[in-house]
Design a protein around this motif. Structure first.
Motif, PDB file in Angstrom:
ATOM      1  N   LEU A  25     -14.730 125.178 102.691  1.00  0.00           N
ATOM      2  CA  LEU A  25     -14.890 125.603 104.085  1.00  0.00           C
ATOM      3  C   LEU A  25     -15.152 127.111 104.152  1.00  0.00           C
ATOM      4  O   LEU A  25     -14.520 127.886 103.433  1.00  0.00           O
ATOM      5  CB  LEU A  25     -13.608 125.244 104.856  1.00  0.00           C
ATOM      6  CG  LEU A  25     -13.557 125.486 106.374  1.00  0.00           C
ATOM      7  CD1 LEU A  25     -12.592 124.477 107.009  1.00  0.00           C
ATOM      8  CD2 LEU A  25     -13.138 126.890 106.749  1.00  0.00           C
TER       9      LEU A  25
ATOM     10  N   ALA B  43     -10.509 127.431 101.706  1.00  0.00           N
ATOM     11  CA  ALA B  43     -11.254 128.035 102.807  1.00  0.00           C
ATOM     12  C   ALA B  43     -11.504 129.515 102.551  1.00  0.00           C
ATOM     13  O   ALA B  43     -10.600 130.251 102.164  1.00  0.00           O
ATOM     14  CB  ALA B  43     -10.482 127.871 104.114  1.00  0.00           C
TER      15      ALA B  43
ATOM     16  N   ILE C 254     -16.328 114.417 105.368  1.00  0.00           N
ATOM     17  CA  ILE C 254     -15.182 115.183 104.851  1.00  0.00           C
ATOM     18  C   ILE C 254     -14.211 114.253 104.128  1.00  0.00           C
ATOM     19  O   ILE C 254     -13.705 114.574 103.050  1.00  0.00           O
ATOM     20  CB  ILE C 254     -14.470 115.940 106.002  1.00  0.00           C
ATOM     21  CG1 ILE C 254     -15.397 117.011 106.565  1.00  0.00           C
ATOM     22  CG2 ILE C 254     -13.153 116.545 105.542  1.00  0.00           C
ATOM     23  CD1 ILE C 254     -14.961 117.607 107.896  1.00  0.00           C
TER      24      ILE C 254
ATOM     25  N   TRP D 135     -15.307 130.028 107.163  1.00  0.00           N
ATOM     26  CA  TRP D 135     -15.234 130.272 108.598  1.00  0.00           C
ATOM     27  C   TRP D 135     -15.708 131.687 108.911  1.00  0.00           C
ATOM     28  O   TRP D 135     -15.646 132.575 108.072  1.00  0.00           O
ATOM     29  CB  TRP D 135     -13.831 130.019 109.135  1.00  0.00           C
ATOM     30  CG  TRP D 135     -12.865 131.151 108.979  1.00  0.00           C
ATOM     31  CD1 TRP D 135     -12.733 132.228 109.801  1.00  0.00           C
ATOM     32  CD2 TRP D 135     -11.880 131.330 107.936  1.00  0.00           C
ATOM     33  NE1 TRP D 135     -11.734 133.058 109.338  1.00  0.00           N
ATOM     34  CE2 TRP D 135     -11.196 132.536 108.209  1.00  0.00           C
ATOM     35  CE3 TRP D 135     -11.514 130.584 106.816  1.00  0.00           C
ATOM     36  CZ2 TRP D 135     -10.171 133.013 107.391  1.00  0.00           C
ATOM     37  CZ3 TRP D 135     -10.493 131.058 106.006  1.00  0.00           C
ATOM     38  CH2 TRP D 135      -9.842 132.260 106.300  1.00  0.00           C
TER      39      TRP D 135
ATOM     40  N   VAL E   9      -7.180 123.061 107.665  1.00  0.00           N
ATOM     41  CA  VAL E   9      -7.188 123.242 106.204  1.00  0.00           C
ATOM     42  C   VAL E   9      -5.903 122.692 105.582  1.00  0.00           C
ATOM     43  O   VAL E   9      -5.931 122.124 104.490  1.00  0.00           O
ATOM     44  CB  VAL E   9      -7.423 124.716 105.753  1.00  0.00           C
ATOM     45  CG1 VAL E   9      -8.777 125.222 106.202  1.00  0.00           C
ATOM     46  CG2 VAL E   9      -6.338 125.640 106.212  1.00  0.00           C
TER      47      VAL E   9
ATOM     48  N   ILE F 254     -18.246 123.037 104.829  1.00  0.00           N
ATOM     49  CA  ILE F 254     -17.979 123.032 106.270  1.00  0.00           C
ATOM     50  C   ILE F 254     -18.057 124.479 106.746  1.00  0.00           C
ATOM     51  O   ILE F 254     -17.279 125.327 106.307  1.00  0.00           O
ATOM     52  CB  ILE F 254     -16.578 122.454 106.560  1.00  0.00           C
ATOM     53  CG1 ILE F 254     -16.429 121.082 105.896  1.00  0.00           C
ATOM     54  CG2 ILE F 254     -16.327 122.361 108.064  1.00  0.00           C
ATOM     55  CD1 ILE F 254     -14.992 120.681 105.650  1.00  0.00           C
TER      56      ILE F 254
END
Lengths: 185, 576
Positions: free
Chosen positions: B224, B250, B216, B226, B243, B290
């Motif tokens: 990212l 994200a 990272i 999630w 974040v 991620i």
């Protein structure tokens, strides 16, 4: 497609066979052979399952099996990584055996032994690999083989040190080694 | 046999009670305050025991057992607490299956207790006998049949523990009628702490945190995504910190929605088939991806072969079976993200990725111009689903909990609804169960009576579980019900238009008069089809004291865009 032997350590729970079998059904994987037996640890059962698959699929399948609540641990191995045996029984008419000495010689040559000897038939048993028990079938067929049956495979992993240590980890909930193995798998 | 692991806690009382009473003791012991259920022959002893606990536990009488499971799902997903479902044997139990499958694939914790025929009749095709254990095996995290009341306390303790630990899921316990009736020496209830063969979460290995942090820290274009794992882990603030410290744009999967508010500057929207343009396109340009608590569903990845193949992937998940199931990660961080994220936060460098973030903003602007503004602010023509959602945004400022069904309205709601608080968007994501919204809305509203809860359905899905209007009526549940009626099974129609040469095969669905229908249940309602009436209609619904049904007739043949066509790569997402 390769042959894989799965060794699954489980709690002794009604219905678990269903739950495990369903995981193969869902992925349309045929079970070639299945055996359940106790292990050296009281209360823990062991499934030995043989399938044909590719490694990626079997790897994912084993992770899903291990996820089941009542499964302690699941491994998969190729044929070269396990010592395995299957047992077969052969029922042959006794008069043929008696007349043709050749048959008995063949049986001896294949390491078969007599389990039951009756007037009408004789039952032989042979333990070995699939190709060995198959071969004896083809040899006995011309002599009037009445019945043939073979067990599921049982296998022991060459490299494993038994399940005792693994079980201790579960009991203590000290999962360090386990974590390592799964993360590196 | 289950081996006793927990020593009976309260050794003081050794009273003799029956199995049904022990079931209630377990429910009280777990501090369960809500049961959704439907009585019947084989569960009657439990209902008889429940009668004495009416002041301690609220029982909501649904109109169909499927409604009970969906309500328990809505309850769990809105509150983070578990509810219990009661159903009888046979059809009562089989009616649970859809909801269990839904809860299983969406990792929702709940415990179902089903009655079963007396043990002497098992396997004899008795009245209302079904093999519920076999039927529900693939759709439960764990299930068990009880025939001996001595096992009840321990098995139920295990059920509650398994349902709500690790990666949550539904658990079903089937209890024969004789087991419910039989008296036994009760030694008290103690919650389960551990099951030998079950590892809810691992010990975190710092090595993998370090590897992840290193990747990272050297990333130029990190991204990212999630999923629901963040909500299930209660790791919303950890996600926000992560974040904000790293400056990483994200995006969320449909089940991850609302863990970060929509107006957070680093929230770049939803990924997936009808997700936002920028996060889909840039998935295939990032250098590090991620993934936190998400499972690379096919509706998220599109063509897996062409998914983020340029990126190093770091996957954080509590379920080790998810690593490499679809996408092989470079680093797999096994653990509860509530625990792994703080470690990762400590090891990553503060950063800002302004230029990279600007690429998201640029694509977001083209999406706005090409798709969004016409959908949410159309100047002419019939009403659109998007503008209805936009009016809700305007009037309630993202404070309501929105429960959607499945189809076009679902995608539109997730694309356009604003939200400020976590757990404020609930839908049937994995299974895609039409009919989910109304009963799930009931569950969410029962769990959070102070919040404004809106159940949003299409005309197709609403007709699948509309019997639950009876539940709303009887229990006076102030649920707001919005039906976005395009007079079609819209999503199927869209696919028939795009992939089947406009052959609209059985998607033309008629509706009853929803206002009259609501009225027959004593629920006020309104139906609108004009733009001028929209704001007042939505306001009337939001301000209603009790339940309210608002039907909005929207344009019939609208398509949801952007769209990643099946089999295409996420970066081939179409804007029109």
């Amino acid at each position: 497609m390769k042959e894989y032997t799965l060794s699954i350590y489980t709690e002794d729970q009604i219905g678990l066979l269903n739950r495990i079998a369903a995981m193969f059904t869902r992925r349309k994987i045929n079970i070639e052979s299945l055996n359940t037996s106790p292990t050296e640890v009281a209360g823990i059962h062991r499934f030995t399952i043989v399938i044909f698959s590719d490694e990626d699929a079997v790897n994912k399948l084993v992770r899903q099996i291990e996820k089941q609540v009542d499964v302690l641990k699941a491994y998969y191995n190729t044929e070269s990584e396990v010592i395995w045996q299957e047992m077969a029984l052969y029922k042959v008419p006794t008069n043929v055996i008696a007349e043709k000495v050749q048959v008995e010689r063949l049986l001896r040559a294949h390491g078969a032994r007599v389990v039951v000897l009756r007037k009408d038939y004789t039952i032989f048993e042979q333990t070995g690999h699939r190709e060995e028990t198959d071969k004896l079938v083809s040899i006995l067929e011309p002599y009037g083989l009445i019945e043939f049956v073979r067990t599921g495979r049982i296998a022991i992993i060459k490299a494993s040190s038994g399940f005792h240590d693994k079980l201790l980890e579960f009991e203590e909930n000290s999962l360090q080694r386990d974590v390592l193995k799964t993360q590196e798998a | 046999m289950l081996k006793t692991q927990v020593k009976a806690a309260s050794q003081t009382k050794h009273e003799v009670i029956n199995g049904a009473e022990a079931v209630m003791q377990a429910i009280i012991g777990e501090r369960i305050d809500t049961i959704f259920g439907y009585p019947g022959g084989a569960i009657m002893p439990v209902y008889d025991a429940l009668f004495d606990y009416r002041d301690k536990v609220e029982h909501i009488l649904v109109r169909h057992e499927q409604g009970a499971v969906h309500a328990a799902q809505g309850y769990a997903r809105a509150t983070g607490k578990m509810a219990v479902v009661f159903a009888t044997s046979g059809p009562g139990a089989t009616n649970l299956v859809t909801g269990l499958a839904d809860a299983m694939i969406d990792s929702t914790p709940l415990v179902c207790i089903t009655g079963q025929v007396p043990s002497a009749l098992l396997g004899k095709d008795a009245f209302q006998e079904s093999d519920v254990i076999s039927l529900t095996m693939p759709v439960t995290k764990w299930n068990y049949q009880l025939t001996d009341p001595n096992e009840i306390p321990e098995v139920l303790a295990r059920a509650f523990y398994l349902a709500n630990s690790g990666r949550p899921g539904p658990v079903l316990i089937d209890i024969t009628k004789d087991c419910q009736l039989k008296s036994f020496e009760y030694k008290g209830y103690s919650p389960c702490q551990k099951v030998r063969s079950y590892r809810p979460k691992p010990i975190i290995r710092p090595k993998y945190i370090e590897q992840a942090a290193e990747i990272i820290n050297s990333a130029k274009k990190p991204f990212l995504i999630w999923g629901q794992g963040v909500l299930l882990g209660g790791a919303e603030s950890e996600l926000k910190k992560f974040v904000e410290k790293t400056g990483i744009p994200a995006a969320w999967t449909i089940l991850g929605a609302s863990a970060l508010p929509t107006d957070h500057p680093l929230n770049v929207g939803m990924v997936g088939m009808h997700g936002n343009y920028a996060p889909n396109v840039l998935t295939n340009q990032c250098d590090v991806l991620i993934a936190i608590g998400m499972r690379f569903d096919d509706r998220v990845t599109g063509n897996v072969e062409k998914y983020a193949s340029q990126a190093k992937i770091i996957h954080l998940d509590i379920d080790p079976a998810e690593f490499g199931k679809i996408i092989k990660p470079e680093v797999q961080v096994w653990g509860d993200c509530k625990e792994t994220l703080p470690l990762l936060i400590d090891s990553v460098h503060p950063n800002q990725h302004r230029e990279w973030k600007a690429e998201f903003d640029k694509l977001a602007r083209s999406e706005y111009e090409e798709v969004i503004q016409n959908e949410i602010h159309p100047q002419e023509g019939e009403l659109t689903m998007g503008e209805v959602i936009e009016v809700i945004n305007e009037l309630d400022q993202g404070n309501s909990i929105l429960i959607t069904d499945v189809g076009q309205h679902q995608m539109i709601t997730y694309r356009y609804a604003k939200f400020t608080q976590s757990r404020s968007k609930i839908t049937s994501g994995g299974l895609g169960t039409m009919g989910f919204s109304l009963p799930a809305g009931i569950g969410a509203q029962v769990g959070l009576p102070e919040r404004s809860v809106i159940s949003i359905s299409g005309d197709g899905g609403f007709q699948m579980c509309l019997q639950e209007l009876g539940t709303i009526m009887q229990h006076k549940i102030p649920l707001k019900i919005l039906i976005l009626n395009n007079h079609y099974l819209g999503m199927v129609r869209q696919w028939q238009e795009m992939f089947h040469d406009n052959r609209y095969s059985f998607v033309d669905i008629e509706s009853p008069d929803y206002v009259k229908l609501a009225d027959s249940y004593g629920i006020p309602g309104k139906s609108i089809s004009e733009r001028d009436d929209l704001k007042d209609g939505v306001r009337q619904m939001l301000e209603a004291e009790g339940a309210f049904v608002l039907e909005v007739h929207v344009t019939k043949e609208n398509n949801v865009f952007p769209f990643v066509p099946p089999g295409a790569s996420v970066s081939d997402i179409k804007l029109k």
